[in-house]
Design an enzyme around this catalytic site. Structure first.
Site, short mmCIF file in Angstrom:
data_model
loop_
_atom_site.label_atom_id
_atom_site.label_comp_id
_atom_site.label_asym_id
_atom_site.label_seq_id
_atom_site.Cartn_x
_atom_site.Cartn_y
_atom_site.Cartn_z
CB SER A 1 -0.63 -0.01 1.43
OG SER A 1 -1.85 1.31 1.63
CE1 TYR B 1 -4.44 -2.25 5.06
CE2 TYR B 1 -3.51 -0.03 4.80
CZ TYR B 1 -4.28 -0.94 4.00
OH TYR B 1 -4.37 -1.21 2.79
P1 NAD Z 1 -11.19 -6.15 -0.68
O1 NAD Z 1 -12.25 -6.19 0.63
O2 NAD Z 1 -11.93 -5.88 -2.28
O3 NAD Z 1 -10.82 -7.29 -1.12
C1 NAD Z 1 -10.40 -8.64 -0.38
C2 NAD Z 1 -9.73 -9.68 -0.02
O4 NAD Z 1 -8.71 -10.26 0.54
C3 NAD Z 1 -11.38 -10.52 -0.57
O5 NAD Z 1 -11.03 -11.45 -1.26
C4 NAD Z 1 -11.22 -11.21 0.93
O6 NAD Z 1 -12.16 -12.30 0.94
C5 NAD Z 1 -10.21 -11.05 1.15
N1 NAD Z 1 -10.36 -11.23 3.22
C6 NAD Z 1 -10.13 -10.80 4.06
N2 NAD Z 1 -10.25 -11.84 4.81
C7 NAD Z 1 -9.13 -13.10 4.61
C8 NAD Z 1 -8.41 -14.08 4.95
N3 NAD Z 1 -8.61 -14.03 6.65
N4 NAD Z 1 -8.34 -15.13 4.53
C9 NAD Z 1 -8.20 -15.04 3.15
N5 NAD Z 1 -8.45 -14.19 2.76
C10 NAD Z 1 -9.17 -12.75 3.02
O7 NAD Z 1 -10.38 -5.16 -0.24
P2 NAD Z 1 -9.21 -4.90 -1.91
O8 NAD Z 1 -9.38 -3.15 -1.58
O9 NAD Z 1 -9.26 -5.29 -3.00
O10 NAD Z 1 -7.42 -4.87 -0.86
C11 NAD Z 1 -6.67 -6.24 -0.97
C12 NAD Z 1 -5.60 -5.41 -1.65
O11 NAD Z 1 -4.85 -4.11 -1.88
C13 NAD Z 1 -5.39 -5.07 0.70
O12 NAD Z 1 -4.08 -6.39 0.42
C14 NAD Z 1 -5.83 -3.78 1.01
O13 NAD Z 1 -4.56 -3.34 1.88
C15 NAD Z 1 -4.99 -3.38 -0.39
N6 NAD Z 1 -4.69 -2.59 -0.47
C16 NAD Z 1 -6.52 -1.77 -0.77
C17 NAD Z 1 -6.36 0.04 -1.70
C18 NAD Z 1 -8.06 0.43 -1.29
O14 NAD Z 1 -7.52 1.17 -1.56
N7 NAD Z 1 -8.73 -0.37 -2.13
C19 NAD Z 1 -5.19 0.67 -1.72
C20 NAD Z 1 -4.07 0.19 -1.01
C21 NAD Z 1 -3.51 -1.50 -0.91
#
Ligand code: NAD
Length: 275
Positions: A157, A170
């Site tokens: 991130s 986080y």
């Molecule tokens: P999201 O909530 O849409 O997806 C998260 C995924 O992780 C889902 O498939 C969920 O089922 C899975 N998950 C959660 N807990 C779990 C567990 N214990 N075991 C297995 N799977 C699990 O979120 P996203 O926005 O797509 O985020 C994905 C990654 O990107 C994360 O690591 C997040 O920190 C990172 N990220 C997101 C953003 C953003 O703005 N969306 C920005 C920076 C980083």
């Protein structure tokens, strides 16, 4: 004169990741799903992972397989369990023969001041957002090294590079992931195994969509104002990054052209960390 043109049919049929196999954690939603789709579009077999409605996950799995003519599996391993992670790898090897690409993407968030931050939330964020990556890399690294090809992509991130208040677990986990990325890069460098972190700013995913709605409701302000004044305040492009952008970068990092890129933390944040 050298003729470098190639038959159209060859170009059309050659996909850069044909024959490669991947595990993408947290790929039932958002960024992970976008990355899994991009890998499949480029010819890789993919194991999906994450939580959600089983029927919906099966529909997604079948659609990605059919649209791209690749093998797509699903494993419901909980990323907070090292045993479940090892069993997921065993099932991936049984199904695909090997694991060439690992995308550590699963992640959760909790926002609270340090004095109120629940210890259990700290533990689960560290386990899911950081330790899961270590366990999955450990279970796949030696076979990658012995075959002379491997790609580890850690979805960190912008918070792997800079901090914000109220996100202690986080930010700590994401900074840890950037450090882990570098160690893996050094240990894999002589064996054709690269390790890189992608550092997104705000990406429009179901996770962020829910936060926009929650903030608009709790502060009684318009949705557009929440997007402009909260989410995109520090993102100079004033637009969300997209899951397609994350997918395209992942495919590039998996390609032979990226063989010399390793140990990096790549911001995809609309200029946020340039401040
Ligand atoms: P999201 O909530 O849409 O997806 C998260 C995924 O992780 C889902 O498939 C969920 O089922 C899975 N998950 C959660 N807990 C779990 C567990 N214990 N075991 C297995 N799977 C699990 O979120 P996203 O926005 O797509 O985020 C994905 C990654 O990107 C994360 O690591 C997040 O920190 C990172 N990220 C997101 C953003 C953003 O703005 N969306 C920005 C920076 C980083």
């Amino acid at each position: 004169m050298l003729n470098i043109s190639k038959p159209e049919a060859n170009l059309a049929s050659r996909r850069p990741l044909e024959g490669r196999t991947a595990i993408v954690t947290g790929s039932t939603s958002g960024i992970g799903l976008g990355i899994a789709q991009a890998l499949a579009q480029n010819g890789a077999a993919v194991m999906l992972n994450g939580f959600g409605d089983p029927a919906q996950i099966e529909t997604q799995r079948a659609a990605i397989a059919d649209e791209n003519d690749v093998d797509v599996a699903y494993d419901n391993a909980d990323m907070s369990s090292s045993d479940a992670i090892r069993m997921m790898v065993e099932r991936a090897v049984a199904r695909f023969g090997q694991v060439d690409i690992v995308v550590n993407n699963a992640g959760i968030q909790h926002v609270a001041p340090i004095s109120e931050f629940p210890a259990a939330k700290w533990d689960s964020i560290l386990a899911i957002n950081l330790s899961s990556a270590f366990h999955l890399i450990q279970a796949t690294f030696e076979p990658m090294k012995s075959r002379g090809y491997g790609r580890i992509i850690n979805v960190a991130s912008a918070h792997g590079l800079i901090a914000s208040p109220f996100k202690a677990a986080y930010v700590a986990a994401k900074h840890g992931m950037v450090g882990l990325t570098k160690v893996v890069a050094l240990e894999g460098a002589e064996y054709g195994v690269t390790s890189n972190a992608i550092c997104p700013g705000y990406v429009w995913t179901p996770l962020v969509e829910k936060q926009i709605e929650d903030q608009a409701r709790s502060h009684n302000v318009a949705r557009d104002a929440v997007i402009r004044d909260v989410f995109l305040k520090n993102q100079p492009t004033r637009r969300f990054a997209t899951v397609e952008e994350m997918g395209a970068l992942t495919v590039f990092l998996c390609s032979d052209c990226a063989a010399s890129m390793t140990g990096t933390a790549l911001p995809v944040d609309g200029g946020w960390t340039a401040h």
